[in-house]
Each structure stands twice: as C-alpha cells, then as structure tokens.
Design an enzyme around this catalytic site. Structure first.
Site, PDB file in Angstrom:
ATOM      1  N   LYS A 105      35.604  50.774  28.565  1.00  0.00           N
ATOM      2  CA  LYS A 105      36.872  51.377  28.961  1.00  0.00           C
ATOM      3  C   LYS A 105      37.963  50.502  28.361  1.00  0.00           C
ATOM      4  O   LYS A 105      38.126  49.333  28.723  1.00  0.00           O
ATOM      5  CB  LYS A 105      37.024  51.453  30.469  1.00  0.00           C
ATOM      6  CG  LYS A 105      38.376  52.080  30.842  1.00  0.00           C
ATOM      7  CD  LYS A 105      38.612  52.148  32.329  1.00  0.00           C
ATOM      8  CE  LYS A 105      40.005  52.694  32.628  1.00  0.00           C
ATOM      9  NZ  LYS A 105      41.085  51.816  32.113  1.00  0.00           N
TER      10      LYS A 105
ATOM     11  N   GLY B 143      40.064  40.379  34.083  1.00  0.00           N
ATOM     12  CA  GLY B 143      41.352  40.900  34.515  1.00  0.00           C
ATOM     13  C   GLY B 143      41.778  40.296  35.827  1.00  0.00           C
ATOM     14  O   GLY B 143      41.472  39.138  36.120  1.00  0.00           O
ATOM     15  N   SER B 144      42.467  41.099  36.616  1.00  0.00           N
ATOM     16  CA  SER B 144      43.075  40.581  37.830  1.00  0.00           C
ATOM     17  C   SER B 144      42.054  40.422  38.943  1.00  0.00           C
ATOM     18  O   SER B 144      40.987  41.035  38.934  1.00  0.00           O
ATOM     19  CB  SER B 144      44.180  41.525  38.303  1.00  0.00           C
ATOM     20  OG  SER B 144      43.599  42.730  38.777  1.00  0.00           O
ATOM     21  N   ARG B 145      42.411  39.607  39.917  1.00  0.00           N
ATOM     22  CA  ARG B 145      41.567  39.408  41.089  1.00  0.00           C
ATOM     23  C   ARG B 145      41.380  40.712  41.850  1.00  0.00           C
ATOM     24  O   ARG B 145      40.254  41.060  42.243  1.00  0.00           O
ATOM     25  CB  ARG B 145      42.220  38.351  41.977  1.00  0.00           C
ATOM     26  CG  ARG B 145      41.427  37.921  43.162  1.00  0.00           C
ATOM     27  CD  ARG B 145      42.080  36.670  43.726  1.00  0.00           C
ATOM     28  NE  ARG B 145      41.382  36.164  44.895  1.00  0.00           N
ATOM     29  CZ  ARG B 145      41.607  34.955  45.414  1.00  0.00           C
ATOM     30  NH1 ARG B 145      42.498  34.166  44.856  1.00  0.00           N
ATOM     31  NH2 ARG B 145      40.950  34.546  46.483  1.00  0.00           N
TER      32      ARG B 145
ATOM     33  N   GLY C 296      41.669  43.784  40.732  1.00  0.00           N
ATOM     34  CA  GLY C 296      40.859  44.718  39.948  1.00  0.00           C
ATOM     35  C   GLY C 296      39.387  44.346  39.965  1.00  0.00           C
ATOM     36  O   GLY C 296      38.512  45.204  40.129  1.00  0.00           O
ATOM     37  N   GLY C 297      39.106  43.067  39.817  1.00  0.00           N
ATOM     38  CA  GLY C 297      37.718  42.621  39.821  1.00  0.00           C
ATOM     39  C   GLY C 297      37.046  42.857  41.159  1.00  0.00           C
ATOM     40  O   GLY C 297      35.900  43.324  41.228  1.00  0.00           O
TER      41      GLY C 297
ATOM     42  N   GLU D 204      35.641  38.265  35.571  1.00  0.00           N
ATOM     43  CA  GLU D 204      36.382  37.014  35.421  1.00  0.00           C
ATOM     44  C   GLU D 204      37.797  37.307  35.871  1.00  0.00           C
ATOM     45  O   GLU D 204      38.444  38.203  35.331  1.00  0.00           O
ATOM     46  CB  GLU D 204      36.335  36.578  33.957  1.00  0.00           C
ATOM     47  CG  GLU D 204      36.839  35.170  33.739  1.00  0.00           C
ATOM     48  CD  GLU D 204      37.630  35.071  32.467  1.00  0.00           C
ATOM     49  OE1 GLU D 204      37.130  35.452  31.409  1.00  0.00           O
ATOM     50  OE2 GLU D 204      38.794  34.656  32.566  1.00  0.00           O
TER      51      GLU D 204
ATOM     52  N   CYS E 132      43.339  32.661  30.515  1.00  0.00           N
ATOM     53  CA  CYS E 132      42.631  32.422  31.776  1.00  0.00           C
ATOM     54  C   CYS E 132      42.560  30.939  32.076  1.00  0.00           C
ATOM     55  O   CYS E 132      42.389  30.535  33.218  1.00  0.00           O
ATOM     56  CB  CYS E 132      41.201  32.959  31.683  1.00  0.00           C
ATOM     57  SG  CYS E 132      41.080  34.554  30.895  1.00  0.00           S
TER      58      CYS E 132
ATOM     59  N   GLU F   3      47.579  32.412  41.510  1.00  0.00           N
ATOM     60  CA  GLU F   3      47.777  32.364  40.060  1.00  0.00           C
ATOM     61  C   GLU F   3      49.068  33.079  39.670  1.00  0.00           C
ATOM     62  O   GLU F   3      49.324  34.190  40.122  1.00  0.00           O
ATOM     63  CB  GLU F   3      46.587  33.025  39.350  1.00  0.00           C
ATOM     64  CG  GLU F   3      46.690  32.941  37.831  1.00  0.00           C
ATOM     65  CD  GLU F   3      45.533  33.674  37.123  1.00  0.00           C
ATOM     66  OE1 GLU F   3      45.217  33.299  36.008  1.00  0.00           O
ATOM     67  OE2 GLU F   3      44.964  34.617  37.709  1.00  0.00           O
TER      68      GLU F   3
END
Lengths: 525, 525
Positions: free
Chosen positions: A184, A241-243, A245-246, A265, A302, A393
């Site tokens: 994606k 990506g983001s926390r 989203g993960g 990650e 990152c 972050e």
C-alpha cells in the site's frame, strides 16, 4: 514514462474508484498530477487472490533465481533515471542529493539481499540423521528448513520514499524470504510509488515469475490498509509510520480469526547520553555533532536524536550554549508533507507551552511553506520523570535536554524511557565505569547502542539492528534494516523420514546447495 | 521430602491465601493431600519483582555457568527418585513406565539445552568491521548479538507433568536463553510441581544464582495467570493447553501497554494421509500402527492422530475394518483429570450425535473412573468441508476418517484444514507424485511433516519443530520442542563503535568465546 494514476494488480494496471490521493509538493504546496484513485475492497481481494496463487510457486524458486530477481529490481529502478529522482524530490521536498543517495541505498539493499539469498544461511538447515539402533527407541531422520510465511502486506513510509517504500527494506526482505508482496503506497508519494512499482513489475515479468509476486495499491483512508491486514491470505505485515497507525494495524491483525505477525516500526526519541569526561573534554564539538545530526533531513529520521541526557553543570551548559548558537543559524527546512509539518508545529507548541520545558533555542524562521524550524528545549530530570508528555516523539528537528542532578538520576531517566531504536553514549576513558553501569538498562531499552557517534545513518549490513522494544517497534525480536530482516518472514518446518526424492533441495542428503548445515549437533565446516 | 502445599518465590516458601487446588488421582477419584492455596496478586507482584531483579545478572552469566545450571536442575530432579515418580503417577493416572520415560526426557532436554548454550550459536554473532576509508561515508564498526527478552511466565501443561511443566521445555529454553522464569503450576499436578520446583530452587542455590531466576505459583482460577501475563516485568509467555486458554492469554498480552509475545501451543488434530499404493499394499498394517498411535497415552498427546484422510474404496474399507477390530479390543485408559475425561465424553457424544459422522468402532468399556474409551468415526469429505465441528479437536483416543471421492477432494480437504502441529503421509513409490503435489499445502498447514510414521513421539533434537500455524500455536515462527526453542526468547542488539573493553564478551575483537561469527559477510570456519 507517463504517470497514469493506476494501481498494479500483478501485471495488470487497474484504476481505483474511491477517493483519490494527490501528491503535494511541500516546497510550494502545489498539487501534483495525476490523481491516484483509491482501491476498493474488491481490488484488495483481487490482489490477495493473485498473491496467494503465486505463493507456492514463488517460494520454491531457486536461490539463484530469487537473487537474480532482486538484482533485476535494482537494475529496473536505476533504469528509471532522472524521472524517478525528479518526482521523488517534488513529492518529498527532500534535497536531490539525498534522494540520489537513497536510490543508491535502495538498490544496494536489494543487491545485499540477493547475496544473502544466495548464501542460504537463512534456511537454517538442521539435520539429525536416523539412529536405527538407538535404545529404547530408534531415532527418526529429522530435517528442518525455514519456509516463508505467505503473502506480506507492506505499508510504505513517508520519510523514505524509496528505501522504506515500494521496493524498500520490508519489500526486499519479504521477497528475499519467498513471500509475495502487496504494497500500500504512502499517500505522500504516489508518483514515486508508481514509478518504482512499474519497475518492480517489469522485473517480475523479465524473470518469468508468477504475476502475483507483486501488487501495488493506493488508498486515501484506512479502508485499503485494514482490508489488506484482515485478508486471510495475508500472513504478515510490514509497516513504518506513526505509533497510532502501527497500533491500529497490530490490533486488526490480532483480531483476525488467524492472528498474524505485524512488524511495525513506530516511535523512538533516541536518547543520547553525554558522560562527564567526554562532556568536559569536548562539549562544543559534541554540540556541533549533535545539531548536525538533529538537522539532518529536517529531523525526519526514525533515529533522530530527540533526547539528550547528562549531569547538570558548567560542561553541560557549554554544550547547550554551543548547540543553541548552532541552532540559531540553522535554516528552516521543508518537511515531507503539510500534515507532518502541522504535527511538528503542534509538538513544538506543546513543549513551548509546557512550564516544565524551557526553550533553549529556535532556528531561523521559515521562508516557505511547511518548513521545520529547529528547536531545542531543556527540562529537569525530576520533571521528565513525572510528565509523560515530555517523552512523546516530536517528528522533526526538535530535541530535549534532560539535566540530571547526579549519576543516579541519569540512571533513573534511562530506566524510565520507553523502548527505543537507538541509544547513544558519548564517553571518554574516564567514563567507562559509568557507561558500563548503564549498559544493562540500555540493552533492555534499545535495539542499537552507539558509542561516540550519532544515531542518524543506518547501515544496511549483517550486524545492523533497526528495531527495539515497544513502542519503537511492535516486535523487538527482529530488525527492519539489514540482512537479518529476512528472518522476520520465515517459519520452520521439519521433515521426518522423508525419502530423498521427496525432500526439498535444501534438505537432501547430498546437500546439493552446499549449505553449512547443523548436522547431528555439529556445524559443518 | 514432605509436600508442603507452599509456593516458591525465589528461595522463599510462601503460602497462598486464595482458593486451594487439590490434586485428584484420576484412577480412583480420591483427593490427594496436601491442599495448594492459590497465590494472590501481591504474591504475583513479589515473584515478578524478584525475577526482574535477577534478570540483568542472570542474563550475563557465562555460557558455562548457565549450562552447568541446566545440568544441575536435571541432577536435582533425578535425585528426587521414586517420590517424584510415585506422585506424578498418582496425579496423572499415567503408567509408571511412561512417567519414568518422561523424567528421562525432561532431564535429557535440560542437558541438551546445556550443550546448546555452550555451543553459543544462538548468540548469532554478526560482525561488520569498520571501513574508515569507504566513500562517500566511512562504515562504522557494527556488532550484533542476541539478548534474552526478560522474565518469562510459563504455564504448565496437563498432559506432560514433567516434560511440559515446571522444568519442561518452555522453562528449559527460557532459562537457556537467559530469562528468569515464573511457572504457574498446572492444577492437575501440584505435588509433582512442588517437587520439581524445589529441585529447581536447589539448583539455583547450588549454582549461586540470584534467587529470582525461578519462582513457582499456584492458582485455581485465572487470577494468577492473567496477573502474570499482564505484569509489565514479564516479557514473554509460554503455554501449552487448550485453544480457549491460549487465546485468552494472547488477548491479555496484546492488550498490555507494552504487548509481549505469547507462545501458546493449543490445538491440533494431526491429519494422516493414506495414499493409494500404500493403502493397497498394507491397509492392515497401517491400521495397526494407527490404532497403536491413537491409543498411546489415552490419546492425550498434542500430536495424536485425530484425522485420517484417504480416497474411498476397498483398500480404505480394509483399513477401517482392521482399525475397528483393533479398537474393539482396546482397553479403556485412565485420563489425566476428571475435567479432561468429561470434555472427551462431550466430544464423543457430539460426534456420535452428528448425522454426518458414523461410528466405526468403540473400544472396551471403562472399568474405572475417568477412562477414555477409544473411538473411531467416519465421515465423507463433502461433509467435512462444510461442517466446521468435524474439525474440532477431541482430546483423547478419538479419530475421524474422512473418505474422499478422488485426489482432488483429498487436496480440498487438506486445503480446508486449520493449522496443525503435524501432517503425516503414508506412501509407496507409486504415490510419490501424488504426495509431491500435496506437499505445498501441507507445508503451509503444519510444522512437521512425516512419511510412513506416526506423529506421536516428538524427538528433542536440533531439527525438531513442534509448532505450526494457528490454531496449532499462536506463533508459527518457532518451536516449543528441540533446541531451536531457545530462539523464542531472544532479541537482537547491535553495538556500534564500542571500545573493546565495553563490548560483551561474545562480541569482543579477539573472539574469546571462539564463536563462528558472521564476519564481514562470511561465516567463520
């Protein structure tokens, strides 16, 4: 080649029919053509069906054929020439040299995985020969190899439009392991994604592989991504990506009838510890190195050094003063997307408005849209230990210095940290005992520990670990950079008392692949 | 030694204050003394705190010290002598010879892990030396090793009171990896658990290790187990038991602020495929081997052959007829617990009441409490493909023959299966093409594939895989039996530009542990 706005389901270009994404040049805020209509759940289903149909065939390609395929992808990407560089620069706002370097890294990564595939150590072949005379029971002939998990869904990252995107590390390691991949694309760089996707599809065709080995989808919301993660034919997920989203992907994967691994990650502030002797000897040089690392790529790594921890005192004051001078002269830099810039601004405003954090310096003001103004804040350890918001972050060139009363408070701050991708130690000989005392904590907190360097810059090699305990990643047992990433997409299968002509090549008695097997408890020379 | 009913928090014996568990001799239904009061959440907290305090020290024990500890546990278990055997027989209803064999396996397993620890391959040391002259950027010195995840919660299994319990495979592999262990004893065999727990605690003391390396808790409900899994100091979970129990632990672990890996071995019906030539050549012999495997240990193995798949016809009829004759003569056998017997009876009644399943044979009637009467059922493939209840595990000596119209239907049934620990193929030379065509499906479904054998009997060796796709286990990427199980409790850490005197021993430049490192891309000889 002209960009089409189409997705790829295997060798077929298809047009989505959901809300379109459009790239924006963050340096100008201009919308870039063409539009990329989002995929439907039916198109996700088609891509998964095709990937599934390709799996059994692709996973048994020879080591040489698979390695050649990875090398072909690299060559096809290089053949895209300046069109790829131009588009990636326009879509990311990143400097041309950086994108050129990232292309080199992406292609080098594919070729590195080709070498890893050929070497075959990832098959982890273990052979326990039969012992027909053993008492009280004979031992069977037992042989183990690793097989790929199945089709993998890969989510492209915003901050590496090439190296962590369509043909980036997750795709390369999954393909190396023998897994078909459905990407994606990240909505920030659909044109770059289309170009690389077309290159990858050309390599699939040139290598005469089943078309389902690779597909590329677009989607503006979560529909495509969640449909992918929930499809029963998808067996693992790679995400950077983001926390939030993960975590959403992890929860979707865990809620499936058959849960699957998610390698997300997510979030890391990459603490840097300045030990007293090093700080005394070279506070100014450390500050210069620190600001250079902080400003690299507008801090959109990152591994950006978002936290500095040291004992308070005149040496740390010199470090902060020099860093502040450097930051005052730091030009603002275009960020990847308006959304990332907006999040950065919000993060800075939150810190600036936090009475427990002082603003030590801010960089030169923006001269264009979406520009990141470097920021340095200072807080005290007792505040850091009690205010969780200070550990959040802020993606961009922002960092926070935590001043500690003594070594014990340094240790407390280290122990208080969430999981990290990296932890850095700046030390001199006189700091060794201090550093040694902190190492057990840091080993528990981070995937990579550095001495006297800066965490930005992640080498693609055998020993690299780009991973770490939650929330740095969702699964600390692996790395997303380096050749060990191939291990994420494998599982062991044991073959008991198989006739030789039914065994996979890697396990046959004559060892035709010349692997260094673990044979009856001994590693072959 | 007299059984006390106490738990162990490190070297301290403590008494629970929650509802007590009491072992029942399933052969007599008599309650065995003493009572084992359940632990409180405060006692879980104490055990976790102690485990956490032991972690940083235990994980850096030398390979030799850790191996010696594992061997000491084995010796301490052997020193328990007949008291352990007597109690395990009373608590499990298993034959004395089986328990003696299981003790041998348990101690052998500990010694095998000691050898694995000493060999050090599990450290997976990777070294990429610095390249200071590299252009455009020098390469840092990068070194990777594996470190243990942290304290591990182990749940003892009902069906192996020694080999999958207090000092069983999960405990042995976690201790081998460097993880402290907290065991929640299975409620079916608390006395066996106490004896082994005391032996393990003696080994901890004799080896001068921190006491938190091992604790042992009891609990009648889910309180202790869920508190363990949710404690932030627990970093991984090992479990062998029911599907519902395993899924509950997985969900609890995924819902933590920091999710952790759960290795749950849950549910498998272990399909056996009888290919035409083999069936034609030796239907009767196959039937005899099958019933022997089915009856072993009252069918209470994770690898019990609960499903037989073959093409219909006269040869399969001979197989079924011979199996039925064998079963008619099979004595009923005491099951592990009244609860397991009750679940078995319910499972049998469900199959007997299912109009799509015919009862081919039932064994001799029970002559005592909690006795498993062997059962064989037959169904047609088209019914198996449409009725999910026919694929449910019936834990005990029950199996289902699925008759298929043709090879294509055999393939469909195979593809329809859930994840399995094992899949077995009985074949002759004339079946090879048939078997080869089915292998890709079976490799996707199971962790171990066998030819011309029976799945019961799991060798502890390097090549064993006792694992498989969900719901056989919650994580197909590993094994719970064999030396590769050590890998489940490890994560990689990379050390960048460390001075030699700050590096862990395994990574030092002189290679003092004499490991075969992956050095600059080449495996050392």
């Amino acid at each position: 080649m002209t960009l089409t706005g189409n997705m790829l389901i295997g060798q077929h270009t298809v047009t989505g029919s959901r809300e379109a994404i459009r790239a924006i040049d963050p340096a100008t805020n201009l919308v870039l053509e063409p539009a990329y209509p989002g995929g439907t759940t039916e198109q996700v289903d088609q891509a998964c069906a095709l990937a599934w149909s390709a799996f059994d065939s692709y996973r048994e390609t020879s080591l040489e054929a698979r390695a050649h395929f990875l090398e072909s992808i690299a060559s096809e990407i290089e053949a895209l020439g300046d069109e790829l560089i131009d588009r990636a620069v326009a879509e990311s706002g990143l400097p041309r040299a950086r994108i050129q370097g990232e292309r080199g890294r992406t292609c080098g990564q594919l070729r590195t995985f080709a070498r890893t595939v050929r070497a075959g150590e990832w098959l982890d072949v273990r052979v326990d020969n039969t012992q027909p005379q053993r008492q009280p029971l004979p031992r069977a002939d037992l042989r183990q190899r690793q097989v790929p998990l199945g089709p993998v869904a890969v989510f492209g990252a915003s901050n590496f439009p090439l190296a962590f995107s369509v043909a980036g590390g997750d795709t390369a390691s999954a393909l190396a392991a023998g897994c078909p991949v459905i990407v994606k694309a990240h909505s920030a760089h659909p044109g770059t994604s289309e170009l690389v996707g077309q290159a990858l599809a050309r390599a699939v065709k040139a290598c005469d592989l089943p078309p389902g080995v690779f597909s590329l989808l677009y989607g503006s919301g979560r529909e495509v991504g969640i449909a992918l993660v929930c499809d029963p034919r998808i067996k693992a997920v790679g995400f950077t990506g983001s926390r939030s989203g993960g975590i959403a992907l992890c929860q979707a994967a865990a809620a499936r009838a058959e849960p699957i691994p998610v390698y997300a990650e997510m979030s890391s502030i990459n603490p840097v510890f300045l030990f007293p002797c090093a700080l005394q000897a070279r506070a100014e040089a450390l500050a210069q190195g620190f600001v250079a690392s902080l400003n690299q790529g507008a801090g959109q790594f990152c591994t950006n050094p978002g936290l500095v921890i040291a004992r308070q005192g005149a040496d740390l004051d010199r470090f902060i003063a020099t860093a502040a001078q450097q930051i005052l002269r730091s030009p603002a830099q275009t960020m990847l997307t308006p959304g990332i810039f907006s999040a950065y601004r919000n993060g800075i405003e939150a810190l600036a408005g936090n009475p427990k954090a002082d603003t030590a310096a801010a960089g030169l003001a923006a001269e264009g849209p979406n520009q990141c103004q470097t920021h340095l804040f200072v807080t005290q350890a007792r505040d850091f230990l009690t205010d969780p918001s200070l550990q959040a972050e802020v993606f961009g060139s922002a960092s926070l210095v935590v001043t500690c009363a003594d070594d014990e408070q340094v240790r407390q701050v280290a122990e208080h940290l969430e999981g990290q991708l990296t932890a850095t130690l700046h030390l001199d000989d006189g700091d060794l005992d201090n550093a040694r005392a902190l190492l057990p904590t840091l080993e528990r907190k981070a995937g990579r520990l550095l001495v006297n360097g800066w965490p930005t810059g992640v080498e693609v090699c055998d020993a690299m670990v780009h991973g770490g305990p939650f929330p740095a990643t969702s699964d600390a047992r692996s790395t997303s950079v380096g050749t060990a990433a191939i291990l994420r997409f494998l599982r062991p299968v044991c073959y008991q008392d198989f006739p030789d002509n039914l065994l996979p090549t890697a396990l046959q008695h004559g060892n035709p692949l010349h692997l260094r097997r673990l044979l009856d408890g001994q590693r072959e020379a």
